[in-house]
Structures are given as C-alpha cells and as structure tokens.
Design an enzyme around this catalytic site. Sequence first.
Site, short mmCIF file in Angstrom:
data_model
loop_
_atom_site.label_atom_id
_atom_site.label_comp_id
_atom_site.label_asym_id
_atom_site.label_seq_id
_atom_site.Cartn_x
_atom_site.Cartn_y
_atom_site.Cartn_z
N ILE A 1 8.04 0.78 -29.07
CA ILE A 1 7.37 -0.25 -28.27
C ILE A 1 7.71 -0.04 -26.80
CG2 ILE A 1 7.33 -2.72 -27.76
CD1 ILE A 1 7.59 -3.22 -30.73
N THR A 2 6.68 0.02 -25.98
CA THR A 2 6.94 0.18 -24.55
C THR A 2 6.59 -1.08 -23.78
OG1 THR A 2 4.74 1.07 -24.16
CG2 THR A 2 6.48 2.66 -24.64
N HIS B 1 8.52 -8.28 -3.47
CA HIS B 1 9.68 -9.10 -3.16
C HIS B 1 9.65 -10.47 -3.81
CE1 HIS B 1 9.86 -6.51 0.67
NE2 HIS B 1 9.91 -5.84 -0.44
N ASP C 1 1.55 14.43 -2.07
CA ASP C 1 0.29 15.20 -2.18
C ASP C 1 -0.56 15.10 -0.93
OD1 ASP C 1 -2.08 12.96 -3.16
OD2 ASP C 1 0.01 12.37 -3.28
N ARG C 2 -0.21 14.17 -0.04
CA ARG C 2 -0.98 14.03 1.20
C ARG C 2 -0.40 14.84 2.36
NH1 ARG C 2 -1.91 8.39 3.05
NH2 ARG C 2 -3.09 9.53 4.61
N ALA D 1 2.85 9.40 -6.84
CA ALA D 1 2.52 8.49 -7.93
C ALA D 1 1.14 8.84 -8.48
CB ALA D 1 2.55 7.05 -7.44
N ASP E 1 0.80 -1.24 0.00
CA ASP E 1 0.00 0.00 0.00
C ASP E 1 0.83 1.28 0.00
OD1 ASP E 1 -2.42 -1.18 -0.24
OD2 ASP E 1 -2.97 -1.06 1.88
N GLY F 1 2.35 2.32 -2.57
CA GLY F 1 2.15 2.95 -3.88
C GLY F 1 2.98 2.38 -5.02
N LYS F 2 3.45 1.14 -4.89
CA LYS F 2 4.29 0.53 -5.93
C LYS F 2 3.53 0.40 -7.25
CE LYS F 2 4.89 -3.16 -3.38
NZ LYS F 2 4.22 -2.74 -2.13
P1 GDP Z 1 1.13 -1.10 -3.44
O1 GDP Z 1 0.50 -2.08 -2.53
O2 GDP Z 1 2.46 -0.63 -2.91
O3 GDP Z 1 1.23 -1.52 -4.87
O4 GDP Z 1 0.22 0.23 -3.37
P2 GDP Z 1 -0.84 0.77 -4.41
O5 GDP Z 1 -0.17 1.34 -5.61
O6 GDP Z 1 -1.88 -0.24 -4.61
O7 GDP Z 1 -1.40 2.02 -3.59
C1 GDP Z 1 -2.08 1.85 -2.37
C2 GDP Z 1 -3.05 2.99 -2.18
O8 GDP Z 1 -2.38 4.22 -2.10
C3 GDP Z 1 -4.02 3.12 -3.34
O9 GDP Z 1 -5.29 3.46 -2.83
C4 GDP Z 1 -3.46 4.26 -4.16
O10 GDP Z 1 -4.44 4.96 -4.87
C5 GDP Z 1 -2.85 5.13 -3.08
N1 GDP Z 1 -1.72 5.92 -3.57
C6 GDP Z 1 -0.63 5.46 -4.22
N2 GDP Z 1 0.20 6.47 -4.50
C7 GDP Z 1 -0.37 7.59 -4.03
C8 GDP Z 1 0.01 8.98 -4.01
O11 GDP Z 1 1.06 9.40 -4.49
N3 GDP Z 1 -0.86 9.85 -3.39
C9 GDP Z 1 -2.02 9.44 -2.84
N4 GDP Z 1 -2.79 10.35 -2.26
N5 GDP Z 1 -2.41 8.15 -2.84
C10 GDP Z 1 -1.60 7.25 -3.43
#
Ligand code: GDP
Length: 604
Positions: free
Chosen positions: A44-45, A87, A140-141, A206, A21, A23-24
């Site tokens: 190509i990406t 991981h 942003d938070r 992200a 969670d 943000g990966k």
């Molecule tokens: P992962 O488990 O590391 O892959 O995390 P996720 O990419 O699924 O992100 C977890 C939560 O954090 C989701 O609800 C995303 O929308 C939120 N999130 C991720 N990056 C950001 C960010 O830069 N800002 C905010 N406000 N929320 C984010």
Amino acid sequence: MSGEKKTWMRQPIIVVLGHVDHGKTTLLDKIRGTAVARKEPGEITQHVGASVVPASVLKKLAEPLRKYFPKLVIEIPGLLFIDTPGHELFSNLRKRGGSVADMAILVVDIIEGFQPQTVEAINILKEKKVPFVVAANKIDRIEGWKPHADTPFLESIRDQSPRTLSLLEEKIYGLVGKLYEHGFEAERFDRVRDFRRTVAIVPISAKTGEGIPELLALIAGLSQQFMKKRLVTSEEPAKGVVLEVKEEPGLGTTIDVIIYDGVLRRNDVFVVAGRNGPIVTRVRSLLMPRPLQDMRMHEGRFINVDLVTAATGVKVAAPGLEDALAGSPFYVVPSDDKVEEYKRITQEEVSQIRFRAESDGVVLKADTLGTLEALIEAMRRENIPVKLADVGHVTRNDVIEASVVKKSKPEYGVILSFNVKVLPEAEELIAKEGIPVFKHNVIYQLLEEYFKWYREFKEQEKTRIMESLVRPGKIRVIPGAVFRRSEPAIVGVEVLGGRIKPNYPLMTSDGRSIGTVMQIRDRDNVLKEAIVGQQVAISIKGKVMVGRHIDEGDILYTDIPRDHVRLWLTTFNSELSDDEKLVLKEIISIKRKSDPLYGMVFTA
Ligand code: GDP
C-alpha cells in the site's frame, strides 16, 4: 506472552517545502508515480494525506547507486511523504517544541534560485529544528541539458557537455552561497563529507525524474543513520497530530491524523483540541484510501481498518469532532483514569497558541492552530508583541481589542487574519475605528503586508518626531541690517551653519536666551527655513531689543532643548548634515557652562 512490548522502526515523515512554482507538486507526483510503478503487488502506498515509498522501492532505486554508495542498506520500512506541500500544511504538523516532520525537502528552482518563500521555509525549518536536504530542481532547463528519464543524476551527468556541466556548477555554487548566508554549510550531495554539518544539495528534475533515486536514497540513508532513536516506536497508545478537519458525506466531521507513534485501534478513546476546549471521544472508524484497483462506483473512497501503526496517515471518524482544530495534538488515552490528565496536557499545549495577553500587541486570527502558531512565531522573530491570538473568524471583540491597543500603540493596533472571514458585525467597527486589517491566505504575504505597513508607519513616526525637534543652527546679525529694533526686532542674518525655522528658540554665544524666530523672509517671500549660506530677514518674538540684548555682528544659535539634543545625538544622529553636527558641538559647549549634563548620553 513475554510482556515485552513490540518495537519497530517506523517510516520517517517527510515534508516538501519551497517557493511557489519551484516544483513541489511535480516532485510529489513524481515520487508517488515512482512508488506505484515500482512497488510489489499488495503493497500500500496511499495513506490519508500522505503517501509511502515502501522499502522495496527504495531498494530498487538504490540498486544503481551501489557503485557510488556501496554501504547503503535500507533498514527503514519506507518514507512517508505528506501529500500537500507548502508551509500552511507543514505548520499543522506541529508538536511541542518542534515538528512531527522528521525531515524536509527544500525545493529550489535551480534557474531562479532563492525566493522569499525559500527563505521563509529555511527560517521555519531552523526554528522547528527539522533537518533538510535541498532539491535543486529543474536541471533539465539548464542550457544544453540532455534528459535521461528516471536516471540517477550521477549517471545523467556523464552524458552532459562540459559547458552544461559548468553552468550546473555555477548554479549549485549560487545555492551554496545563499545557504551560507542563512547559516548553513552546503555542498553537492556526492561531495559531502559530514552530513551532520553540511546540507546536501541534490540536483534533480521533477519532470524527467533525474536525480530522484539519489534524493530518496539520501533521505532514507540520513534518517536511518541520524534519527534511529526518534524512529523507534512501540505498541503504545497512539500519538499524532490533526492535519485537517473535514466534512465527509455519510461520516460527518472527520479528522485526518498523522500518527507518529504507537498504535491506534477502533474504539480507542482519544483527546484532541477543540474550539471550546479539549474534546474526548471514541474512534468509530479508522479509514484508509481504497486502493485504486478496487474502486467501484457504489463503494466509498475509503476502507475500514481495525488498527493502524505509526507512521501512518489515517482518517478518524468519531462523534463530536465538529469543533476539532487542525494542528491539534492527538492522544489516545491509555486508560479511563487518565482522561483528565490528557485533557490537561492538550489544554496546556493549546494555551501557548490561543491566548490573550495584557500588554499591547497585534491581534492574530487564523484558521488552524498550526497557521496561528506560525504567525505568532513570525511576530516573535520580528519582536512584535501579540495581544490576542485565536482560531476563528474576525469578530467585533477582536476589533475592540485592536482599537484599545491603537490608542496607545498605533503600530500594533491592527488585525492579521489568515484564511478566515471578517464577520459583518466586525466590519462596521473596523471602519469606525480605522483599524488596519491585513488579510491573505499565503502566510508570508500576510506577514510581508503587515511588516511593510509597520516599517512605513515607523518611518512616518520618525519623520514626525524629527520634524518637531529644534535643529542646530548658527546665524550672524548682519551689520547695517537692523530693520526694526524691538517688538518685534527685525534683522538681516546670514546662516553660518545648520538651519533656522520659525518657532526655533535662539540664544547668544554665551548662552543667553533671546526669544524665538517669528518669521523668515527673503524680500517678499516668507520662507519655511533658511539654510547655511542664505541671507534672510528674521523677526524675533519676545522681549528683544537690538542694541541692548543683541547687537549688529552678533553670533546667535538655536537654543536646542535638552531632550531634543539627546535625540540628535542618538536616534537621529545620522539625519544631521556635517555642518549641523559642527554647530551642534558648539551649542553643546555653550550650554554645558550652565548645564553640565546637557548633551550627555547615558547608556544602560
Ligand atoms: P509548486 O508550486 O512548487 O508546487 O510547483 P509545481 O510543481 O506546480 O511546478 C510549477 C511549474 O514548474 C509547472 O509548470 C511544472 O510543470 C514545472 N516544473 C516542475 N518541475 C520541473 C522540472 O523539473 N523541470 C521543468 N522543466 N519544469 C518543471
């Protein structure tokens, strides 16, 4: 033809790690989105299991940064991101002595800071010697943050309030402190002087895209500056790693491979590790994802290509891959006479991970070579020996191995199973033998569960041993309190120091042994022990007669056996109270008169 082999600089292979969670996935989506939106037509990406940010996109992103980093020139052909973060997949990017990943992004939620998987990621990266940058995500938070979509961080902060900026600084210094605890100097990227010694922290979102230009430009800059040699590849037979083994409709079992070196062609002969030894087979087809715009209902998701060059993610279809193992090395065999040699190299590499040792240790079962290796390494870090490590479901044989270990080393008589099943044949024996089985599909949680159990087991074992030791005790026979002279003698005593318990042997102050404590009573109550300050009645087992062997007013001590005293002076010293320690000193000086080595602790 000059005979010279063509060489080129390949894309660095990048992985994204971090706590759940943090943000990966969002970051990878953002990077992919950025790559698609800004790429040149025809570029190509999308690869299999990976995405590329082409050089053209990196150049565009770096453009607004030119005023901050005038020297930044993009030389690499792009960045190859492994699509699945975390991981488990990272561990399948294994390579002897390191990782196929050239660099990692460690994502940390700037609000939450370090969490268990952040620490785990750092340990893994350290062990695999993979350099990394920290993406301090979710800026942003931060209270009062004014978002600026897809803008460089250094632009965006110019529009933030002093209070918001100071909150940001506070958070970043929190991360700097945490990284320091784990042995890394760290600093916000724009303040780093020497990138070889300092981990760069890039504040990003992200979600809004702020800081993403810097993050990508930084990784590009660092990789082309510090790993040029590693990134040079040539027209050699391909080397890679099996990321995943997948069943595909119409294709059978295929392997998704990350090629980090050389060229892979259709019809190439290659070796990968299989469940029952190395597999030698020939590429039937090389498949790349079909670009989104050509997706048609009747066509497959993949297109056939004749060759791919490093670095790339490609799906390989070939006969006989049913038993292939994810995390296996992938080698194209340069010529027919080299087949045996490559089989041996592969086998040797795998035998470091799938093994059975003679010594006592835990049983590890995992779904891939990579996750199995990650478990083995975690055990090594904690100094826990491994008896058996293998890929596959938990079988009856695994339980037999664990139950043999359990008999001599119960703390190791366990099975750790990662992402595999326990077969029904094994279940029955597990119940019968009482083998603890730890199961989880998150590596760190699996390890946590076992380590917690292990610590508790050790703690209980310690308590059990300690309970069996004779503690220091000093008592005085109260004058006028002889209730019975012998068989058994019953006298009133006052505990002057430490404690006494039933079955403790006693001695006089000149070291004569005089029986053991039979029962301790306080009027009608039978006591388990008597501690300093208490006055109680005790009966003494053995040939003891008051008036002959002991007298009213005599001081008696617990007669601590030699091996007990050694444990009190070493392992369990901190478990003794101050008055027990004083009494122990007296006991030692009494015993030394007849046993000069009593209470001596020898260290190697
Ligand atoms: P992962 O488990 O590391 O892959 O995390 P996720 O990419 O699924 O992100 C977890 C939560 O954090 C989701 O609800 C995303 O929308 C939120 N999130 C991720 N990056 C950001 C960010 O830069 N800002 C905010 N406000 N929320 C984010």
